[in-house]
Design a protein around this motif. Structure first.
Motif, PDB file in Angstrom:
ATOM      1  N   TYR A  48      -3.830   2.582   6.315  1.00 30.09           N
ATOM      2  CA  TYR A  48      -3.612   1.376   5.517  1.00 30.09           C
ATOM      3  C   TYR A  48      -2.265   1.431   4.807  1.00 30.09           C
ATOM      4  O   TYR A  48      -1.853   2.486   4.350  1.00 30.09           O
ATOM      5  CB  TYR A  48      -4.678   1.248   4.428  1.00 30.09           C
TER       6      TYR A  48
ATOM      7  N   GLY B 294      -5.928 -11.675   3.358  1.00 27.71           N
ATOM      8  CA  GLY B 294      -6.768 -11.927   2.188  1.00 27.71           C
ATOM      9  C   GLY B 294      -7.225 -13.376   2.282  1.00 27.71           C
ATOM     10  O   GLY B 294      -6.555 -14.274   1.792  1.00 27.71           O
TER      11      GLY B 294
ATOM     12  N   PHE C 212      -8.325   2.653  -2.465  1.00 27.10           N
ATOM     13  CA  PHE C 212      -8.527   3.253  -1.142  1.00 27.10           C
ATOM     14  C   PHE C 212      -9.204   4.622  -1.222  1.00 27.10           C
ATOM     15  O   PHE C 212     -10.006   4.958  -0.349  1.00 27.10           O
ATOM     16  CB  PHE C 212      -7.218   3.283  -0.351  1.00 27.10           C
TER      17      PHE C 212
ATOM     18  N   GLN D 103      -2.599   0.331  -5.192  1.00 30.80           N
ATOM     19  CA  GLN D 103      -3.957   0.260  -4.639  1.00 30.80           C
ATOM     20  C   GLN D 103      -4.526   1.629  -4.257  1.00 30.80           C
ATOM     21  O   GLN D 103      -5.569   1.723  -3.605  1.00 30.80           O
ATOM     22  CB  GLN D 103      -3.976  -0.687  -3.444  1.00 30.80           C
TER      23      GLN D 103
ATOM     24  N   HIS E 195      -5.096  -8.052   8.502  1.00 27.40           N
ATOM     25  CA  HIS E 195      -6.098  -8.069   7.436  1.00 27.40           C
ATOM     26  C   HIS E 195      -5.760  -9.049   6.307  1.00 27.40           C
ATOM     27  O   HIS E 195      -5.444  -8.668   5.171  1.00 27.40           O
ATOM     28  CB  HIS E 195      -6.342  -6.666   6.870  1.00 27.40           C
TER      29      HIS E 195
ATOM     30  N   ASP F 196      -3.649  -1.037   9.437  1.00 25.82           N
ATOM     31  CA  ASP F 196      -3.925  -2.207   8.602  1.00 25.82           C
ATOM     32  C   ASP F 196      -2.692  -2.432   7.742  1.00 25.82           C
ATOM     33  O   ASP F 196      -2.403  -1.640   6.842  1.00 25.82           O
ATOM     34  CB  ASP F 196      -5.175  -1.853   7.764  1.00 25.82           C
TER      35      ASP F 196
ATOM     36  N   THR G 190      -0.310  -0.546   1.653  1.00 30.09           N
ATOM     37  CA  THR G 190      -0.090  -1.574   0.624  1.00 30.09           C
ATOM     38  C   THR G 190       0.792  -0.913  -0.428  1.00 30.09           C
ATOM     39  O   THR G 190       1.122   0.254  -0.310  1.00 30.09           O
ATOM     40  CB  THR G 190      -1.378  -2.042  -0.096  1.00 30.09           C
TER      41      THR G 190
ATOM     42  N   GLY H  75      -1.140  -7.698   5.310  1.00 31.94           N
ATOM     43  CA  GLY H  75      -2.055  -8.052   4.232  1.00 31.94           C
ATOM     44  C   GLY H  75      -1.675  -9.247   3.372  1.00 31.94           C
ATOM     45  O   GLY H  75      -1.881  -9.221   2.158  1.00 31.94           O
ATOM     46  N   PRO H  76      -1.141 -10.324   3.961  1.00 29.95           N
ATOM     47  CA  PRO H  76      -0.809 -11.468   3.116  1.00 29.95           C
ATOM     48  C   PRO H  76      -2.081 -12.160   2.621  1.00 29.95           C
ATOM     49  O   PRO H  76      -3.143 -12.002   3.218  1.00 29.95           O
ATOM     50  CB  PRO H  76      -0.037 -12.398   4.055  1.00 29.95           C
ATOM     51  N   ASN H  77      -1.945 -12.876   1.540  1.00 32.08           N
ATOM     52  CA  ASN H  77      -3.087 -13.603   1.007  1.00 32.08           C
ATOM     53  C   ASN H  77      -2.946 -15.081   1.318  1.00 32.08           C
ATOM     54  O   ASN H  77      -1.924 -15.691   1.019  1.00 32.08           O
ATOM     55  CB  ASN H  77      -3.188 -13.372  -0.486  1.00 32.08           C
TER      56      ASN H  77
ATOM     57  N   TYR I 293     -13.436  -6.662  -3.154  1.00 32.23           N
ATOM     58  CA  TYR I 293     -12.472  -6.013  -2.265  1.00 32.23           C
ATOM     59  C   TYR I 293     -13.053  -4.786  -1.542  1.00 32.23           C
ATOM     60  O   TYR I 293     -12.929  -4.647  -0.333  1.00 32.23           O
ATOM     61  CB  TYR I 293     -11.281  -5.615  -3.128  1.00 32.23           C
TER      62      TYR I 293
ATOM     63  N   ASP J 180     -13.679  -4.227   2.477  1.00 32.82           N
ATOM     64  CA  ASP J 180     -12.990  -3.117   3.143  1.00 32.82           C
ATOM     65  C   ASP J 180     -13.975  -2.167   3.823  1.00 32.82           C
ATOM     66  O   ASP J 180     -13.729  -1.705   4.935  1.00 32.82           O
ATOM     67  CB  ASP J 180     -12.084  -2.361   2.158  1.00 32.82           C
TER      68      ASP J 180
ATOM     69  N   HIS K 172       4.902  -8.459   0.159  1.00 29.62           N
ATOM     70  CA  HIS K 172       4.305  -8.205   1.471  1.00 29.62           C
ATOM     71  C   HIS K 172       5.345  -7.812   2.510  1.00 29.62           C
ATOM     72  O   HIS K 172       5.012  -7.421   3.621  1.00 29.62           O
ATOM     73  CB  HIS K 172       3.527  -9.438   1.938  1.00 29.62           C
TER      74      HIS K 172
END
Ligand code: ARG
Length: 585
Positions: free
Chosen positions: A346, A161, A356, A352, A159, A119, A348, A122-124, A324, A328, A133
């Motif tokens: 994952y 956002g 997690f 974070q 994944h 994963d 990020t 992870g852009p939003n 969130y 997840d 990112h």
């Protein structure tokens, strides 16, 4: 094919056994003093405790047992009991040849079938892709390729956002600007009505605008929240508009990822977890894990050994909306059903980490994945500017990824301005060099560390840079072309004639170790280090010998083969880093 230390460990283990010691003591590692020896074994120290004997004596016994071996040219015992090992040139050359002919170029393959869901990215949606990112995409792509190179099946999921407040803000703003749109009608019917084509420019500008507005206007903020909770419940009009926003955003993201050679197998997002949320809540309820706290529904995840206070994971907020952790966890159910993975990893930024930890513990506690499934979180450091603060544009704004690529391309173009070697499209080559510079500049740092983005340094032809590595490939290209050797030809060396060749051959022979370590530790930087070692060893070899003018035909043949094998392996390193090389520069 076995990595070289595994092979050597087998031999040394046999020698321990022959002397009456436990073969497990015969673990061989790469030497950390290459000036003294190539490999070492420190088993005599553990042996000393087991057999109540001086380590020196044990090491000496093993040395005698190894004396007849054709693998080691030199075995020495160094006080107080280190075994220093150096290979015969025949063995080293043979190993390198075997790698050259191996389908995986000597990289050991996983022993059993294994599936990893990775994963990353992870852009939003609605927010432009920014350099925050960048690291996730670049490091993730490398880890995906490293894992594949070691024989694992990897499914890369971006994944998105695509389900949070940013989209709610955009929809609220669209509603003020275009109240006449069908999607805002109370009786919107997706069968008959449609959403207008959105303009990408307007979308890029609308989020920062709406976000700023929400800070000043509480009513607007409230409206955006209401919209968010409504599309999360599949409100027809908002959901249709949300999908349209996602579509435009994804097109934009794909363009940037394309330039970076980052490719995802799945373009799923948080919203795809929707179908699994009921099951999640049911499971948590059945297991008696879910309870109410201040109106929210939460699960305790603290463990006795925790050194920090571990807050409970929030599954539903007081207003019933999902957050969130909810998506997840629901996504884990989806992944288990779709892929039955052995590992879920994952990536990020490191802020974070707590999230997690909560998610992983909750998933294990609730049994939504088996105990044997491995969760790992790689939290990376920040990319900083020269001032040591997170990298910004000149006017202090957030740097967009596409602008960053443009800056690096311009920098590379400037460097190439006077090059006579370029054949082909300079702009295209400059983009490849610029992107290689950015990527290598990032990947060569340990992922968890912060680093300073220094484009001048990254674009330099000297030192540990992507530019230097690409340049080394072009040098090899030019030798091979002059000798009329195709890059995919299979050739082998017939010996080792000089010290620099030995050094180069040894660096090449370590590829298997390096790939395995990079996989286990999630460190593309390990690959970067070895790629750089290969390149510098090749440069010395190239400087010391006039490969193409060598009069001794056997020697020349071997040197050309060594150049070819260096190309296979150096490009294999670059391939897993997802760095494209160029023909000449
Ligand atoms: N969209 C998130 C962000 O920008 C990253 C998503 C990471 N993946 C995940 N499964 N939570 O911070």
């Amino acid at each position: 094919m076995k990595k070289i230390t595994s092979l050597l460990s087998e031999v040394v283990a046999c020698a321990f056994e022959k002397c009456g010691y436990d073969p497990k003591l015969g673990v061989v590692t790469v030497s950390d003093r290459m000036d003294l020896c190539q490999f070492q074994c420190n088993g005599a120290f553990a042996g000393a405790k087991l057999y109540k004997k001086a380590p020196f004596m044990i090491a000496n016994d093993v040395k005698t047992a190894l004396e007849t071996s054709e693998i080691f040219g030199k075995v020495e015992v160094a006080n107080p009991g280190f075994l220093n090992l150096t290979l015969t040139d025949e063995f080293l050359a043979g190993y390198v040849n075997e790698m050259a002919l191996d389908a995986n170029l000597g990289v050991p393959q996983a022993e059993s079938e294994e599936t990893i869901v990775l994963d990353y990215g992870g852009p939003n949606v609605a927010k432009p892709l920014h350099i925050g990112h960048l690291r996730s995409a670049i490091i993730g792509e490398a880890i995906k390729r490293i894992a594949r190179a070691t024989g694992r099946k990897v499914i890369g999921d971006v994944h998105l956002g695509d389900w949070g407040t940013p989209i709610g803000l955009c929809i609220a703003e669209y509603m003020e600007r275009h109240p006449e749109w069908d999607c805002f009608k109370p009786d919107f019917d997706p069968e008959k009505d449609s959403v207008p084509e959105l303009d990408a420019k307007e979308l890029n500008e609308i989020y920062p605008y709406a976000s700023a507005k929400s800070k000043e206007d509480p009513d607007f903020k409230e409206k955006a929240h209401e919209i968010t909770s409504l599309f999360q419940k599949k409100h027809l009009g908002y959901e249709a508009l949300r999908k349209e926003i996602v579509k435009i955003s994804v097109q934009d993201a794909k363009r940037s990822y394309d330039k970076l050679d980052v490719e995802f197998d799945l373009w799923y997002g948080e919203s795809d977890a929707y179908d699994y949320i009921d099951e999640l809540v049911e499971t948590l309820t059945d297991k008696g894990l879910l309870y109410e706290s201040d109106g929210a529904m939460v699960v305790d995840v603290a463990e006795e050994s925790d050194k920090i206070t571990m807050p409970p994971a929030i599954i539903k907020k007081a207003d019933g909306s999902n957050i969130y952790a909810t998506t997840d966890l629901a996504t884990i159910i989806q992944r288990r059903k779709d892929f039955d993975p052995d590992r879920i990893w994952y990536l990020t930024d490191k802020r974070q980490a707590l999230h997690f930890t909560q998610v992983f513990r909750c998933a294990k506690k609730a049994g939504i994945v088996g105990d044997n499934v491995e969760f790992k979180f790689l939290g990376f450091g920040t990319m900083n500017g020269a001032d040591g603060k997170p990298f910004k544009t000149r006017d202090g704004g957030v740097m967009r990824l596409s602008d960053l690529i443009d800056i690096a391309t311009e920098g590379a173009l400037e460097k190439l301005k006077d090059s006579e070697y370029i054949s082909g499209d300079k702009a295209e080559i400059a983009q490849k060099i610029g992107v290689a510079a950015i990527k290598f500049g990032d990947l060569s740092n340990h992922p968890t560390k912060d680093y300073v983005f220094d484009l001048d340094k990254f674009l330099s032809f000297d030192g540990k840079t992507g530019t230097y590595l690409l340049y080394t490939v072009t040098r090899i290209n030019s030798i091979l072309k002059k000798a009329d050797i195709a890059y995919n030809e299979k050739r082998t060396i017939n010996g080792i004639y000089t010290d620099v060749e030995r050094e180069l051959a040894l660096t090449l022979a370590l590829t298997g170790e390096v790939f395995q370590r990079a996989f286990e530790e999630m460190t593309p930087s390990t690959i970067c280090d070895n790629a750089y070692n290969i390149a510098t060893a090749f440069s010395r070899f190239y400087h010391d010998n006039h490969i193409l003018n060598e009069a001794d035909e056997e020697k020349k043949k071997s040197w050309l083969a060594l150049s070819l094998i260096t190309r296979y392996l150096l490009t294999k390193h670059l391939d897993v880093l997802a760095i494209e090389y160029v023909e000449n520069m």
